[in-house]
Scaffold this motif. Structure first.
Motif, PDB file in Angstrom:
ATOM      1  N   ALA A 232       0.849  -1.191   0.000  1.00 51.33           N
ATOM      2  CA  ALA A 232       0.000   0.000   0.000  1.00 51.33           C
ATOM      3  C   ALA A 232       0.885   1.241   0.000  1.00 51.33           C
ATOM      4  CB  ALA A 232      -0.897  -0.014   1.233  1.00 51.33           C
ATOM      5  N   TRP A 233       0.253   2.407  -0.033  1.00 52.31           N
ATOM      6  CA  TRP A 233       0.960   3.657   0.215  1.00 52.31           C
ATOM      7  C   TRP A 233       0.396   4.248   1.499  1.00 52.31           C
ATOM      8  CZ3 TRP A 233       1.166   6.452  -5.264  1.00 52.31           C
ATOM      9  CH2 TRP A 233       1.969   5.675  -6.116  1.00 52.31           C
ATOM     10  N   GLY A 234       1.257   4.896   2.260  1.00 53.22           N
ATOM     11  CA  GLY A 234       0.812   5.450   3.536  1.00 53.22           C
ATOM     12  C   GLY A 234       1.719   6.573   3.982  1.00 53.22           C
ATOM     13  N   TYR A 235       1.725   6.810   5.272  1.00 54.76           N
ATOM     14  CA  TYR A 235       2.540   7.892   5.842  1.00 54.76           C
ATOM     15  C   TYR A 235       3.373   7.335   6.991  1.00 54.76           C
ATOM     16  CZ  TYR A 235      -0.762  10.846   3.263  1.00 54.76           C
ATOM     17  OH  TYR A 235      -1.535  11.423   2.281  1.00 54.76           O
ATOM     18  N   ASN A 236       4.632   7.705   7.037  1.00 61.91           N
ATOM     19  CA  ASN A 236       5.537   7.346   8.128  1.00 61.91           C
ATOM     20  C   ASN A 236       5.537   5.835   8.388  1.00 61.91           C
ATOM     21  OD1 ASN A 236       5.082  10.150   8.171  1.00 61.91           O
ATOM     22  ND2 ASN A 236       5.716  10.297  10.302  1.00 61.91           N
ATOM     23  N   GLY A 237       5.562   5.061   7.308  1.00 61.69           N
ATOM     24  CA  GLY A 237       5.638   3.608   7.446  1.00 61.69           C
ATOM     25  C   GLY A 237       4.335   2.956   7.851  1.00 61.69           C
ATOM     26  N   SER A 238       3.250   3.697   7.873  1.00 61.92           N
ATOM     27  CA  SER A 238       1.976   3.184   8.382  1.00 61.92           C
ATOM     28  C   SER A 238       0.858   3.421   7.377  1.00 61.92           C
ATOM     29  CB  SER A 238       1.652   3.901   9.700  1.00 61.92           C
ATOM     30  OG  SER A 238       0.383   3.528  10.182  1.00 61.92           O
ATOM     31  N   CYS A 239      -0.037   2.447   7.252  1.00 57.06           N
ATOM     32  CA  CYS A 239      -1.227   2.604   6.410  1.00 57.06           C
ATOM     33  C   CYS A 239      -2.426   2.017   7.143  1.00 57.06           C
ATOM     34  CB  CYS A 239      -1.047   1.912   5.067  1.00 57.06           C
ATOM     35  SG  CYS A 239      -2.540   2.020   4.035  1.00 57.06           S
ATOM     36  N   PRO A 240      -3.449   2.837   7.507  1.00 55.07           N
ATOM     37  CA  PRO A 240      -3.513   4.286   7.345  1.00 55.07           C
ATOM     38  C   PRO A 240      -2.356   4.995   8.077  1.00 55.07           C
ATOM     39  CG  PRO A 240      -5.634   3.383   8.081  1.00 55.07           C
ATOM     40  CD  PRO A 240      -4.626   2.283   8.181  1.00 55.07           C
TER      41      PRO A 240
ATOM     42  N   GLY B 198     -13.398  18.381  16.619  1.00 54.40           N
ATOM     43  CA  GLY B 198     -14.089  17.277  15.963  1.00 54.40           C
ATOM     44  C   GLY B 198     -13.164  16.239  15.355  1.00 54.40           C
ATOM     45  N   THR B 199     -13.771  15.383  14.536  1.00 57.81           N
ATOM     46  CA  THR B 199     -13.090  14.247  13.926  1.00 57.81           C
ATOM     47  C   THR B 199     -12.865  14.557  12.451  1.00 57.81           C
ATOM     48  OG1 THR B 199     -14.310  12.832  15.463  1.00 57.81           O
ATOM     49  CG2 THR B 199     -13.221  11.745  13.592  1.00 57.81           C
ATOM     50  N   PHE B 200     -11.657  14.922  12.112  1.00 60.42           N
ATOM     51  CA  PHE B 200     -11.307  15.282  10.740  1.00 60.42           C
ATOM     52  C   PHE B 200     -10.310  14.258  10.214  1.00 60.42           C
ATOM     53  CE2 PHE B 200     -12.161  19.069  13.312  1.00 60.42           C
ATOM     54  CZ  PHE B 200     -13.309  19.526  12.686  1.00 60.42           C
ATOM     55  N   PHE B 201      -9.890  14.440   8.978  1.00 60.06           N
ATOM     56  CA  PHE B 201      -8.842  13.545   8.490  1.00 60.06           C
ATOM     57  C   PHE B 201      -7.974  14.238   7.454  1.00 60.06           C
ATOM     58  CE2 PHE B 201     -11.701  11.657   5.045  1.00 60.06           C
ATOM     59  CZ  PHE B 201     -12.927  12.062   5.572  1.00 60.06           C
ATOM     60  N   TYR B 202      -6.822  13.633   7.245  1.00 61.24           N
ATOM     61  CA  TYR B 202      -5.935  14.138   6.200  1.00 61.24           C
ATOM     62  C   TYR B 202      -5.842  13.067   5.118  1.00 61.24           C
ATOM     63  CZ  TYR B 202      -2.232  11.383   8.601  1.00 61.24           C
ATOM     64  OH  TYR B 202      -1.490  10.391   9.186  1.00 61.24           O
ATOM     65  N   HIS B 203      -5.719  13.491   3.874  1.00 59.62           N
ATOM     66  CA  HIS B 203      -5.544  12.515   2.801  1.00 59.62           C
ATOM     67  C   HIS B 203      -4.940  13.189   1.581  1.00 59.62           C
ATOM     68  CE1 HIS B 203      -9.111  13.839   0.423  1.00 59.62           C
ATOM     69  NE2 HIS B 203      -9.736  13.977   1.571  1.00 59.62           N
ATOM     70  N   ALA B 204      -4.362  12.369   0.712  1.00 61.64           N
ATOM     71  CA  ALA B 204      -3.875  12.870  -0.561  1.00 61.64           C
ATOM     72  C   ALA B 204      -5.087  13.297  -1.375  1.00 61.64           C
ATOM     73  CB  ALA B 204      -3.121  11.766  -1.301  1.00 61.64           C
TER      74      ALA B 204
ATOM     75  N   ILE C 298      -4.321   8.092   3.838  1.00 61.24           N
ATOM     76  CA  ILE C 298      -5.332   8.703   4.696  1.00 61.24           C
ATOM     77  C   ILE C 298      -4.943   8.532   6.156  1.00 61.24           C
ATOM     78  CG2 ILE C 298      -6.675   6.557   4.597  1.00 61.24           C
ATOM     79  CD1 ILE C 298      -9.134   8.101   5.231  1.00 61.24           C
ATOM     80  N   GLY C 299      -5.375   9.449   7.006  1.00 58.89           N
ATOM     81  CA  GLY C 299      -5.160   9.320   8.451  1.00 58.89           C
ATOM     82  C   GLY C 299      -6.114  10.213   9.229  1.00 58.89           C
ATOM     83  N   PHE C 300      -6.249   9.928  10.522  1.00 57.97           N
ATOM     84  CA  PHE C 300      -7.099  10.735  11.414  1.00 57.97           C
ATOM     85  C   PHE C 300      -6.452  12.071  11.740  1.00 57.97           C
ATOM     86  CE2 PHE C 300      -9.606   7.043  13.187  1.00 57.97           C
ATOM     87  CZ  PHE C 300     -10.845   7.661  13.212  1.00 57.97           C
ATOM     88  N   PHE C 301      -7.275  13.113  11.833  1.00 61.11           N
ATOM     89  CA  PHE C 301      -6.854  14.397  12.407  1.00 61.11           C
ATOM     90  C   PHE C 301      -7.930  14.790  13.405  1.00 61.11           C
ATOM     91  CE2 PHE C 301      -6.405  18.867  12.986  1.00 61.11           C
ATOM     92  CZ  PHE C 301      -5.098  19.202  12.695  1.00 61.11           C
ATOM     93  N   VAL C 302      -7.658  14.585  14.686  1.00 56.37           N
ATOM     94  CA  VAL C 302      -8.666  14.828  15.720  1.00 56.37           C
ATOM     95  C   VAL C 302      -8.334  16.113  16.464  1.00 56.37           C
ATOM     96  CG1 VAL C 302      -9.553  13.976  17.929  1.00 56.37           C
ATOM     97  CG2 VAL C 302      -9.324  12.419  15.987  1.00 56.37           C
ATOM     98  N   ALA C 303      -9.332  16.995  16.561  1.00 54.80           N
ATOM     99  CA  ALA C 303      -9.174  18.231  17.329  1.00 54.80           C
ATOM    100  C   ALA C 303     -10.049  18.130  18.571  1.00 54.80           C
ATOM    101  CB  ALA C 303      -9.562  19.436  16.485  1.00 54.80           C
TER     102      ALA C 303
END
Ligand SMILES: [Cu+2]
Length: 454
Positions: free
Chosen positions: A109-117, A181-187, A198-203
């Motif tokens: 897969a593709w992910g961020y910092n060695g992790s997917c998600p 809230g519950t947001f996310f980041y993604h390409a 994709i990944g979680f972005f929680v505020a």
């Protein structure tokens, strides 16, 4: 000075002390350490599933930041940060990732910092956030902050709000998070999203929501089309054979642990091709928020299945009232399975003329390749093969308890893993003694650095 910057400096001055207090809470990091006993929570008052009426006492508001409970994303990690003055600085690297989604299936897969998600980003409402982004993919990409109200230059859409980040390139995103809230980041590229970017972005809110929760869990829903003997997802396919929570299919999903009597928040996030009706066994919940933040209490009503549409987040809360291992799963029947094509190989599902001997033989050869002891715990009738339609679920169940063993699975009944497949996990509502036993095992595992390879 822009309005945003002015607001940031104002916020920093007002909330500076609390902000650093929270850093400690988040850095301390584990759910358990931040966990209050339900009996201590809110002076021992029992929560209604619909929440309590009336405003917070003023002193609770002033303490809210110290009590912020970090969300836990099982099978994923949190992205650490460092402070540059009053700015939280995160480093995010987009790159190819090998992800073991089942004991016998690893995908490219593709992910961020060695992790997917990607790893979970957690901030506090009002924070100034900087994300130093690096692209180690073989093609251009960018980072979109889904749901955040931020300046257009930070929106992460190639050519519209920024130039694409070329392979080997860097880009620095910086913004103030005024929402909760519950947001996310993604390409912001359709195929890259389907490759796992994709990944979680929680505020976390400035003022802790009422009623407070004792556990806060996050699940990211993904689907994959990976042919047998293949490792690269086909992002053009409309048919998916692997379904994951936080990058793993059941029974590899780590059970969510909840203390009996506690209040549980579950945040469910979907960025795929399908909508997923996520069902909880044995408890009613209320939807307390969406990808847009907290929903007013007047909108809450009892449910036990919530449809999580594409690009949506749903936040549900419930009182963990009944002890047991309660399923949480997408209820689409084909999403409650792992890929049968990998298991069946040359054997197609047939409506007649299927012998148990052949089916079992094929499952055995797969099991030998893993390797794990292959268990089909449910009996079949002596004349099963003469019945049109057989087999349906008879050979799908694959007990592999030892392979996926971890502290959170301790004490589950034998063959618990046999029927766990696809987009599925469980919340284990545990009385005091059992709950503490699992915490002790987790702590012991962390200290010795021993992790079960699962
Ligand atoms: Cu589904």
């Amino acid at each position: 000075m822009s309005g945003t910057r002015r607001r940031f400096f104002h916020d920093a001055a007002v909330f500076g002390a609390g902000l650093f207090g929270l850093n400690e809470t988040l850095r301390a990091g584990t759910l358990e350490e931040g966990l209050q006993s339900p009996r201590q929570n809110e002076n021992g008052r029992h929560h209604s599933p619909y929440g309590s009426k009336g405003p917070h006492p003023a002193k609770e508001n002033s303490l809210a930041r110290e009590h912020a409970l970090p969300m836990a994303t099982p099978d994923l990690t949190d992205l650490p940060y460092e402070m540059d003055g009053a700015v939280k600085v995160f480093h995010l690297v987009a790159e190819p990732v090998k992800r073991k989604i089942a004991p016998f299936k690893t995908i490219d897969a593709w992910g961020y910092n060695g992790s997917c998600p990607g790893p979970t980003i957690q901030v506090q409402q009002g924070d100034r956030v900087r994300v130093v982004f690096e692209n180690r993919l073989p093609e251009s990409t960018s980072l979109h902050w889904h749901g955040l109200e931020i300046p257009i230059e930070q929106d992460g859409v190639p050519y519209i709000s920024q130039k694409p980040v070329a392979p080997g390139g860097k880009y620095i995103y910086e913004f103030t998070v005024h929402q909760e809230g519950t947001f996310f980041y993604h390409a912001h590229s359709a195929m890259q999203e389907m490759m796992g970017l994709i990944g979680f972005f929680v505020a976390h809110p400035e003022t802790t929501h009422n009623p407070r929760v004792d556990h806060d869990y996050g699940l990211i829903l993904q689907e994959w089309a990976v042919l047998p003997s293949n490792t690269v997802p086909n992002t053009a396919s409309m048919e998916f054979n692997w379904l994951t929570f936080n990058g793993v299919s059941a029974p590899m999903t780590t059970p969510l642990i909840a203390r009996l009597g506690s209040r549980v928040r579950l945040r469910i996030l979907n960025l795929g091709m399908d909508h997923h009706p996520v069902h909880l066994h044995g408890h009613q919940f209320v939807v307390t928020g969406t990808e847009g933040g907290r929903a007013p209490e007047s909108t809450w009503y009892p449910m036990n299945t919530v449809l999580v549409g594409v690009a949506q987040a749903r936040v549900v809360e419930f009182e963990a009232k009944y002890p047991g291992a309660w399923m949480i799963h997408c209820h689409l029947p084909h999403h409650m399975m792992n890929s049968m094509m990998d298991l069946l190989r040359d054997r197609q599902i047939q409506t007649a003329d299927q012998t148990e001997e052949k089916a079992v033989g094929q499952m055995m050869s797969l099991a030998k390749s893993v390797p794990f002891e292959h268990v089909h715990p449910s009996p079949v009738a002596a004349n099963a093969e003469k019945v049109p339609g057989f087999p349906q679920d008879a050979f799908m169940e694959m007990g592999m308890d030892e392979v996926v063993e971890k502290p959170e699975t301790y004490g589950l009944p034998k063959n618990w893993s046999a029927g766990m497949m696809g987009m599925m996990t469980m919340v284990r509502v545990l009385p005091e003694k059992e709950y503490d036993e699992i915490l002790a095992r987790k702590k012991a595992g962390a200290q010795t650095g021993h992790h079960h390879e699962s």
